[in-house]
Design a protein around this motif. Sequence first.
Motif, PDB file in Angstrom:
ATOM      1  N   LEU A  12      20.027   8.045  -2.057  1.00 23.68           N
ATOM      2  CA  LEU A  12      19.379   7.117  -1.114  1.00 23.68           C
ATOM      3  C   LEU A  12      18.400   7.849  -0.192  1.00 23.68           C
ATOM      4  N   VAL A  13      18.774   9.079   0.226  1.00 23.92           N
ATOM      5  CA  VAL A  13      17.850   9.857   1.077  1.00 23.92           C
ATOM      6  C   VAL A  13      16.563  10.144   0.289  1.00 23.92           C
ATOM      7  N   GLY A  14      16.720  10.543  -0.983  1.00 24.48           N
ATOM      8  CA  GLY A  14      15.547  10.814  -1.828  1.00 24.48           C
ATOM      9  C   GLY A  14      14.691   9.563  -2.005  1.00 24.48           C
ATOM     10  N   ASP A  15      15.341   8.436  -2.257  1.00 25.66           N
ATOM     11  CA  ASP A  15      14.627   7.172  -2.461  1.00 25.66           C
ATOM     12  C   ASP A  15      13.936   6.736  -1.157  1.00 25.66           C
ATOM     13  N   ALA A  16      14.610   6.968  -0.039  1.00 22.37           N
ATOM     14  CA  ALA A  16      14.022   6.615   1.263  1.00 22.37           C
ATOM     15  C   ALA A  16      12.739   7.421   1.489  1.00 22.37           C
ATOM     16  N   LEU A  17      12.755   8.680   1.066  1.00 23.31           N
ATOM     17  CA  LEU A  17      11.552   9.505   1.252  1.00 23.31           C
ATOM     18  C   LEU A  17      10.401   9.014   0.372  1.00 23.31           C
ATOM     19  N   LEU A  18      10.754   8.484  -0.800  1.00 20.92           N
ATOM     20  CA  LEU A  18       9.724   7.922  -1.676  1.00 20.92           C
ATOM     21  C   LEU A  18       9.053   6.723  -0.990  1.00 20.92           C
ATOM     22  N   PHE A  19       9.873   5.833  -0.436  1.00 19.97           N
ATOM     23  CA  PHE A  19       9.327   4.684   0.294  1.00 19.97           C
ATOM     24  C   PHE A  19       8.571   5.153   1.537  1.00 19.97           C
ATOM     25  N   ALA A  20       9.106   6.187   2.204  1.00 17.33           N
ATOM     26  CA  ALA A  20       8.430   6.707   3.401  1.00 17.33           C
ATOM     27  C   ALA A  20       7.036   7.200   3.030  1.00 17.33           C
ATOM     28  N   GLY A  21       6.930   7.854   1.867  1.00 14.36           N
ATOM     29  CA  GLY A  21       5.629   8.339   1.387  1.00 14.36           C
ATOM     30  C   GLY A  21       4.668   7.183   1.156  1.00 14.36           C
ATOM     31  N   PHE A  22       5.145   6.141   0.494  1.00 15.65           N
ATOM     32  CA  PHE A  22       4.309   4.957   0.222  1.00 15.65           C
ATOM     33  C   PHE A  22       3.843   4.314   1.530  1.00 15.65           C
ATOM     34  N   LEU A  23       4.815   4.121   2.449  1.00 14.12           N
ATOM     35  CA  LEU A  23       4.479   3.417   3.690  1.00 14.12           C
ATOM     36  C   LEU A  23       3.577   4.262   4.589  1.00 14.12           C
ATOM     37  N   ALA A  24       3.789   5.587   4.581  1.00 13.72           N
ATOM     38  CA  ALA A  24       2.914   6.466   5.377  1.00 13.72           C
ATOM     39  C   ALA A  24       1.501   6.417   4.815  1.00 13.72           C
ATOM     40  N   SER A  25       1.398   6.397   3.482  1.00 14.87           N
ATOM     41  CA  SER A  25       0.084   6.319   2.839  1.00 14.87           C
ATOM     42  C   SER A  25      -0.595   4.993   3.185  1.00 14.87           C
ATOM     43  N   TYR A  26       0.191   3.910   3.154  1.00 21.91           N
ATOM     44  CA  TYR A  26      -0.323   2.583   3.528  1.00 21.91           C
ATOM     45  C   TYR A  26      -0.809   2.581   4.981  1.00 21.91           C
ATOM     46  N   GLY A  27       0.009   3.161   5.869  1.00 21.34           N
ATOM     47  CA  GLY A  27      -0.348   3.225   7.302  1.00 21.34           C
ATOM     48  C   GLY A  27      -1.640   3.994   7.509  1.00 21.34           C
ATOM     49  N   PHE A  28      -1.768   5.101   6.771  1.00 24.50           N
ATOM     50  CA  PHE A  28      -2.970   5.921   6.899  1.00 24.50           C
ATOM     51  C   PHE A  28      -4.195   5.151   6.411  1.00 24.50           C
ATOM     52  N   ALA A  29      -4.049   4.504   5.234  1.00 24.58           N
ATOM     53  CA  ALA A  29      -5.186   3.749   4.679  1.00 24.58           C
ATOM     54  C   ALA A  29      -5.593   2.634   5.629  1.00 24.58           C
ATOM     55  N   ARG A  30      -4.588   2.006   6.242  1.00 28.30           N
ATOM     56  CA  ARG A  30      -4.887   0.885   7.128  1.00 28.30           C
ATOM     57  C   ARG A  30      -5.592   1.361   8.397  1.00 28.30           C
ATOM     58  N   LEU A  31      -5.132   2.490   8.935  1.00 23.26           N
ATOM     59  CA  LEU A  31      -5.768   3.032  10.142  1.00 23.26           C
ATOM     60  C   LEU A  31      -7.182   3.520   9.841  1.00 23.26           C
ATOM     61  N   ALA A  32      -7.361   4.049   8.631  1.00 26.00           N
ATOM     62  CA  ALA A  32      -8.684   4.591   8.279  1.00 26.00           C
ATOM     63  C   ALA A  32      -9.680   3.494   7.917  1.00 26.00           C
ATOM     64  N   SER A  33      -9.158   2.289   7.580  1.00 27.26           N
ATOM     65  CA  SER A  33     -10.049   1.203   7.160  1.00 27.26           C
ATOM     66  C   SER A  33     -10.643   0.506   8.396  1.00 27.26           C
ATOM     67  N   PRO A  34     -11.957   0.303   8.420  1.00 24.61           N
ATOM     68  CA  PRO A  34     -12.567  -0.320   9.603  1.00 24.61           C
ATOM     69  C   PRO A  34     -12.101  -1.764   9.821  1.00 24.61           C
ATOM     70  N   GLU A  35     -11.693  -2.450   8.746  1.00 21.62           N
ATOM     71  CA  GLU A  35     -11.194  -3.827   8.905  1.00 21.62           C
ATOM     72  C   GLU A  35     -10.012  -4.036   7.964  1.00 21.62           C
ATOM     73  N   TRP A  36      -9.216  -5.038   8.285  1.00 23.13           N
ATOM     74  CA  TRP A  36      -8.047  -5.358   7.456  1.00 23.13           C
ATOM     75  C   TRP A  36      -7.907  -6.883   7.429  1.00 23.13           C
ATOM     76  N   PRO A  37      -7.533  -7.465   6.271  1.00 26.33           N
ATOM     77  CA  PRO A  37      -7.459  -8.934   6.215  1.00 26.33           C
ATOM     78  C   PRO A  37      -6.466  -9.512   7.227  1.00 26.33           C
ATOM     79  N   GLU A  38      -6.782 -10.653   7.769  1.00 26.00           N
ATOM     80  CA  GLU A  38      -5.880 -11.352   8.704  1.00 26.00           C
ATOM     81  C   GLU A  38      -4.682 -11.865   7.910  1.00 26.00           C
ATOM     82  N   ARG A  39      -3.471 -11.613   8.415  1.00 29.78           N
ATOM     83  CA  ARG A  39      -2.264 -11.922   7.617  1.00 29.78           C
ATOM     84  C   ARG A  39      -2.124 -13.425   7.326  1.00 29.78           C
ATOM     85  N   SER A  40      -2.612 -14.281   8.278  1.00 31.77           N
ATOM     86  CA  SER A  40      -2.459 -15.730   8.062  1.00 31.77           C
ATOM     87  C   SER A  40      -3.302 -16.222   6.886  1.00 31.77           C
TER      88      SER A  40
END
Lengths: 204, 94
Positions: A34-62
Amino acid sequence: MKEASQVIGMEATWGGGGSPFAVSWRKLMMWIFLVGDALLFAGFLASYGFARLASPEWPERSQMFHLEFIALMTFILISSSATMATAVGAAHRGDRKLVLRCVLLTIVGGVAFLGMQAYEWTSLIRAGASLHANPWGVPHFSSYFFLITGFHGSHVLSGVIILGILAARLASGRAREESPELVGLYWHFVDLVWVFIFTLFYLI
Amino acid sequence: MASYKTYWYTWGVLLVLTLGMILAGGAAISKVWIVALLLAGMLAKATLILANFMHLRFERVGLILTVVMGIVFTALALFFGIAPDGVRILHLGQ
């Protein structure tokens, strides 16, 4: 000559050796997985967070999500985690009927979640979203969305299959005493990951 | 081992936190505060699941530290090890 179990019991917590964590090897291996799997998800989510912060705009969730529908999915997954926890508690108390009943309820929750996720994916795909493009102007969005929710969904599917095997073994009286707890750890982990996905994708 | 009551109490708190987070997401306050509230709610929910559903609070300190610190420190080390490269790549073309 001392028995191996006596030697293990006598070892200090920090002395290493047989059982420094005082759990069975199966449970320890599940935690390490589970710790290993959590790190895999952490990697995905960190990458997502980085892409989102680096993107000048992001679609409105609604524009893309129906929050009430996602809230219902979350309610179902949290409830299935509570029924699984009850199953584990019942297993510790030796109440086999309650264990089986709660495992079956957990399976129902898992299947309902998967069905709702399939519906949500279908709606987005029909609206023109794919792994490399979408109508909301930020291609990264659907890439990350399908990758991360798909990876989580595959975990839910695996969990439902494992729960099905556990239910069959419980019904035939062939389940190990420890099995509900190990399967429970995996199922709660699936719920835990959804807490992060729900917040980072659907709320922020 | 926790009681059945603990599991269903945890379930209730998780639902209340989820509802609170949904309401906070649409609140008329600054975006920074919304994100801070949502992240706090997310961590509170994760802690409740780990402690009460996964029974981590009943395990030895050694196992708790291995799981929690293992995930937190490795995730932070990975992020801060990789993020600078990500920023550098973003600015390569400028």
